[in-house]
Design a protein around this motif. Structure first.
Motif, PDB file in Angstrom:
ATOM      1  N   THR A 148       0.847  -1.189   0.000  1.00 30.10           N
ATOM      2  CA  THR A 148       0.000   0.000   0.000  1.00 30.10           C
ATOM      3  C   THR A 148       0.881   1.237   0.000  1.00 30.10           C
ATOM      4  OG1 THR A 148      -0.096  -0.040   2.430  1.00 30.10           O
ATOM      5  CG2 THR A 148      -1.904  -1.117   1.237  1.00 30.10           C
ATOM      6  N   LEU A 149       0.433   2.265  -0.701  1.00 34.28           N
ATOM      7  CA  LEU A 149       1.225   3.492  -0.804  1.00 34.28           C
ATOM      8  C   LEU A 149       0.504   4.663  -0.162  1.00 34.28           C
ATOM      9  CD1 LEU A 149       2.819   3.671  -4.380  1.00 34.28           C
ATOM     10  CD2 LEU A 149       4.004   3.709  -2.195  1.00 34.28           C
ATOM     11  N   LEU A 150       1.220   5.377   0.692  1.00 32.72           N
ATOM     12  CA  LEU A 150       0.738   6.663   1.199  1.00 32.72           C
ATOM     13  C   LEU A 150       1.512   7.733   0.433  1.00 32.72           C
ATOM     14  CD1 LEU A 150       0.546   5.946   5.040  1.00 32.72           C
ATOM     15  CD2 LEU A 150      -1.337   6.080   3.408  1.00 32.72           C
ATOM     16  N   TRP A 151       0.879   8.261  -0.598  1.00 32.52           N
ATOM     17  CA  TRP A 151       1.583   9.110  -1.555  1.00 32.52           C
ATOM     18  C   TRP A 151       2.180  10.357  -0.928  1.00 32.52           C
ATOM     19  CZ3 TRP A 151       2.998   7.447  -6.130  1.00 32.52           C
ATOM     20  CH2 TRP A 151       2.307   6.377  -6.712  1.00 32.52           C
ATOM     21  N   ILE A 152       1.479  10.947   0.050  1.00 33.80           N
ATOM     22  CA  ILE A 152       1.981  12.190   0.643  1.00 33.80           C
ATOM     23  C   ILE A 152       3.328  11.959   1.327  1.00 33.80           C
ATOM     24  CG2 ILE A 152       0.645  11.832   2.768  1.00 33.80           C
ATOM     25  CD1 ILE A 152       1.588  15.217   1.138  1.00 33.80           C
ATOM     26  N   ASN A 153       3.438  10.847   2.061  1.00 33.17           N
ATOM     27  CA  ASN A 153       4.708  10.538   2.729  1.00 33.17           C
ATOM     28  C   ASN A 153       5.805  10.206   1.722  1.00 33.17           C
ATOM     29  OD1 ASN A 153       3.718  10.949   5.300  1.00 33.17           O
ATOM     30  ND2 ASN A 153       3.141   8.816   5.603  1.00 33.17           N
ATOM     31  N   LEU A 154       5.430   9.511   0.645  1.00 29.83           N
ATOM     32  CA  LEU A 154       6.408   9.188  -0.396  1.00 29.83           C
ATOM     33  C   LEU A 154       6.909  10.472  -1.064  1.00 29.83           C
ATOM     34  CD1 LEU A 154       7.932   7.134  -2.117  1.00 29.83           C
ATOM     35  CD2 LEU A 154       5.913   6.992  -3.607  1.00 29.83           C
ATOM     36  N   PHE A 155       5.998  11.394  -1.360  1.00 35.11           N
ATOM     37  CA  PHE A 155       6.400  12.655  -1.987  1.00 35.11           C
ATOM     38  C   PHE A 155       7.307  13.479  -1.067  1.00 35.11           C
ATOM     39  CE2 PHE A 155       2.435  12.438  -4.819  1.00 35.11           C
ATOM     40  CZ  PHE A 155       3.176  11.954  -5.880  1.00 35.11           C
ATOM     41  N   ILE A 156       7.006  13.459   0.236  1.00 31.12           N
ATOM     42  CA  ILE A 156       7.859  14.189   1.189  1.00 31.12           C
ATOM     43  C   ILE A 156       9.259  13.579   1.217  1.00 31.12           C
ATOM     44  CG2 ILE A 156       8.231  14.735   3.635  1.00 31.12           C
ATOM     45  CD1 ILE A 156       5.167  14.896   3.926  1.00 31.12           C
ATOM     46  N   ALA A 157       9.326  12.235   1.237  1.00 25.50           N
ATOM     47  CA  ALA A 157      10.629  11.546   1.238  1.00 25.50           C
ATOM     48  C   ALA A 157      11.420  11.897  -0.017  1.00 25.50           C
ATOM     49  CB  ALA A 157      10.425  10.035   1.338  1.00 25.50           C
ATOM     50  N   LEU A 158      10.752  11.889  -1.176  1.00 23.64           N
ATOM     51  CA  LEU A 158      11.421  12.210  -2.432  1.00 23.64           C
ATOM     52  C   LEU A 158      11.795  13.686  -2.509  1.00 23.64           C
ATOM     53  CD1 LEU A 158       9.335  10.052  -4.930  1.00 23.64           C
ATOM     54  CD2 LEU A 158      11.599   9.572  -3.983  1.00 23.64           C
ATOM     55  N   LEU A 215       9.495   5.136   5.567  1.00 28.21           N
ATOM     56  CA  LEU A 215       8.977   4.072   6.430  1.00 28.21           C
ATOM     57  C   LEU A 215       7.453   4.117   6.496  1.00 28.21           C
ATOM     58  CD1 LEU A 215       9.580   1.811   8.583  1.00 28.21           C
ATOM     59  CD2 LEU A 215       9.514   3.639  10.292  1.00 28.21           C
ATOM     60  N   HIS A 216       6.912   5.333   6.506  1.00 27.68           N
ATOM     61  CA  HIS A 216       5.464   5.502   6.621  1.00 27.68           C
ATOM     62  C   HIS A 216       4.774   5.733   5.278  1.00 27.68           C
ATOM     63  CE1 HIS A 216       6.865   6.325  10.762  1.00 27.68           C
ATOM     64  NE2 HIS A 216       5.706   5.795  11.105  1.00 27.68           N
ATOM     65  N   SER A 217       5.494   5.407   4.195  1.00 29.31           N
ATOM     66  CA  SER A 217       4.912   5.591   2.865  1.00 29.31           C
ATOM     67  C   SER A 217       4.396   4.280   2.281  1.00 29.31           C
ATOM     68  CB  SER A 217       5.949   6.190   1.908  1.00 29.31           C
ATOM     69  OG  SER A 217       6.934   5.217   1.576  1.00 29.31           O
ATOM     70  N   GLY A 218       4.884   3.160   2.809  1.00 25.98           N
ATOM     71  CA  GLY A 218       4.539   1.864   2.241  1.00 25.98           C
ATOM     72  C   GLY A 218       5.677   1.278   1.445  1.00 25.98           C
ATOM     73  N   VAL A 219       6.604   2.129   0.955  1.00 29.45           N
ATOM     74  CA  VAL A 219       7.804   1.659   0.270  1.00 29.45           C
ATOM     75  C   VAL A 219       8.804   1.255   1.342  1.00 29.45           C
ATOM     76  CG1 VAL A 219       9.703   2.282  -1.282  1.00 29.45           C
ATOM     77  CG2 VAL A 219       7.407   3.179  -1.695  1.00 29.45           C
ATOM     78  N   HIS A 220       9.514   0.155   1.130  1.00 28.38           N
ATOM     79  CA  HIS A 220      10.402  -0.320   2.192  1.00 28.38           C
ATOM     80  C   HIS A 220      11.479   0.714   2.502  1.00 28.38           C
ATOM     81  CE1 HIS A 220      12.765  -3.104   4.648  1.00 28.38           C
ATOM     82  NE2 HIS A 220      11.624  -3.721   4.775  1.00 28.38           N
ATOM     83  N   ALA A 221      11.660   0.984   3.784  1.00 31.49           N
ATOM     84  CA  ALA A 221      12.515   2.096   4.232  1.00 31.49           C
ATOM     85  C   ALA A 221      13.980   1.923   3.870  1.00 31.49           C
ATOM     86  CB  ALA A 221      12.378   2.268   5.743  1.00 31.49           C
ATOM     87  N   THR A 222      14.415   0.688   3.608  1.00 34.34           N
ATOM     88  CA  THR A 222      15.823   0.475   3.277  1.00 34.34           C
ATOM     89  C   THR A 222      16.222   1.130   1.950  1.00 34.34           C
ATOM     90  OG1 THR A 222      15.180  -1.669   2.353  1.00 34.34           O
ATOM     91  CG2 THR A 222      16.094  -1.661   4.585  1.00 34.34           C
ATOM     92  N   ILE A 223      15.221   1.439   1.104  1.00 34.75           N
ATOM     93  CA  ILE A 223      15.485   2.139  -0.156  1.00 34.75           C
ATOM     94  C   ILE A 223      16.200   3.455   0.129  1.00 34.75           C
ATOM     95  CG2 ILE A 223      14.411   3.139  -2.222  1.00 34.75           C
ATOM     96  CD1 ILE A 223      14.034   0.128  -2.003  1.00 34.75           C
TER      97      ILE A 223
END
Length: 380
Positions: A171-181, A213-221
């Motif tokens: 599952t993807l939480l897009w807002i957290n993924l965008f913040i990480a990127l 970690l809170h985006s759904g993408v594995h944090a090790t990336i």
């Protein structure tokens, strides 16, 4: 072929780390199957700051491991063995062969079943264990063979990270993924502005890890992304990348990976092992690692050299490439790591770990025997 000082240091720390990993694995297996087994397992499932100890190890400490892998890959691409296309193609194509064939073998047994998500398990190579076994052969091993195995394993792990990001994100939480990127983008800007101080990169990396970690993408990336954001410069001993890579070698080899082994090889050995080994999931893992890895690496590199896409170093022989292919079948750390992402059922996870352990042991022994015989013939 002249190995750089940092490559030698990387090889030395990884090979010694491999021997420590073996010791930690034995300790973990003994404790798990002793009267203290339940307490031992419960410790890793106990909570700390909202996450289990096992979660902190697999998502936190392993991000640091991938940071080191990313820094090594960056160095190889800029000034190392992967900096020239002709040199890079041999381990690159070998890695692709060693990924595609094992996955294909696994799916041949498991496609359409509840375990088909484990196709990524036999794709990976454990750098520490593979180099640890290679080191046991002593000074007879040509530097070009060490470099080939290291480059192959690093590329393998990078591909494993990509596979984790694409296929094991549920599952993807897009807002957290965008913040990480976005944080990653800011770090790249700092790089372009020639900011050499490590502190802003490390702080940014921690923040990026949190949101990943809170985006759904594995944090090790995060570890690999951070590695490519850190300034490389000219790669000398004063460069930011070199300093961090030099610092991380021993903590990763002697602390992080041994802790990972202690936490993730808590395998309960019970019931009918023969029945476990005969399951489709087990056959896919075992044949993927022991047969698929060496065959995939050997066939693809042989075809590439035959077609003139790349060349075999003058001090290497095809028997050596096949022997290294066997060592690449030591999946261990990465295979166990992907197992934890692929399955939810504790029984399947436990059985998969057991098969990974036995298959990696078999691949290591076969690789050692094959290379010892090949190098002895070469020396004679």
């Amino acid at each position: 072929m002249i190995a750089t000082k940092l490559f030698k240091e990387f090889f030395e720390s990884e090979k010694a780390g491999g021997l420590v990993l073996i010791a930690c694995t034995i300790v973990s297996l003994v404790l798990t199957n002793s009267p203290f087994g339940t307490d031992y397992q419960l410790f890793f499932h106990s909570k700390f700051a909202g996450l289990s100890v096992e979660h902190w190890i697999n998502d936190g400490l392993m991000a640091i491991f991938f940071l080191l892998i990313g820094l090594e890959l960056e160095r190889e691409i800029y000034i190392g063995e992967l900096s020239k296309i002709k040199d890079a193609l041999l381990p690159l194509l070998g890695a692709i062969g060693g990924i595609v064939l094992p996955a294909g073998i696994f799916l041949m047994f498991n496609y359409g079943t509840e375990t088909q998500s484990g196709a990524g398990i036999p794709m990976a190579t454990d750098i520490a264990f593979a180099l640890g076994i290679l080191s046991l052969l002593g000074n007879k091993v040509p530097t070009s063979l060490k470099v080939f195995l290291t480059a192959l394993a690093v590329i393998d792990d990078l591909c494993a990270i990509i596979i984790i990001a694409i296929f094991y994100t549920k599952t993807l939480l897009w807002i957290n993924l965008f913040i990480a990127l976005f944080i990653f983008g800011l770090l790249l800007v700092l790089n372009r502005l020639k900011v050499r101080n490590l502190i802003p990169y490390l702080l940014g990396g921690i923040a990026m890890w949190y949101f990943m970690l809170h985006s759904g993408v594995h944090a090790t990336i995060t570890g690999v992304l951070l590695a490519f954001a850190i300034p490389f410069g000219n790669g000398d001993e004063k460069s930011t990348s070199y300093i961090l890579q030099h610092f991380l070698h021993k903590p990763v080899a002697f602390i992080i990976l041994p802790i990972f082994a202690l936490a993730n090889t808590a395998i309960v050995v019970s019931g009918d092992i023969t029945h476990t080994l005969a399951e489709n999931n087990s056959l896919g893992i075992a044949l993927g690692l022991i047969v698929g890895k060496p065959l995939g690496i050997f066939v693809v590199t042989f075809l590439a050299v035959t077609l003139g896409l790349c060349k075999l170093p003058t001090d290497l022989h095809w028997k050596s490439i096949f022997g290294v292919g066997l060592l690449a079948g030591i999946g261990f750390t990465m295979s166990i790591f992907i197992t934890l992402l692929a399955f939810d059922d504790e029984t399947i996870i436990n059985n998969s770990k057991l098969v990974i352990l036995l298959s990696s042991l078999a691949a290591g022994l076969l690789g050692f025997i094959s290379l010892r015989q090949t190098l002895k013939q070469t020396a004679d």
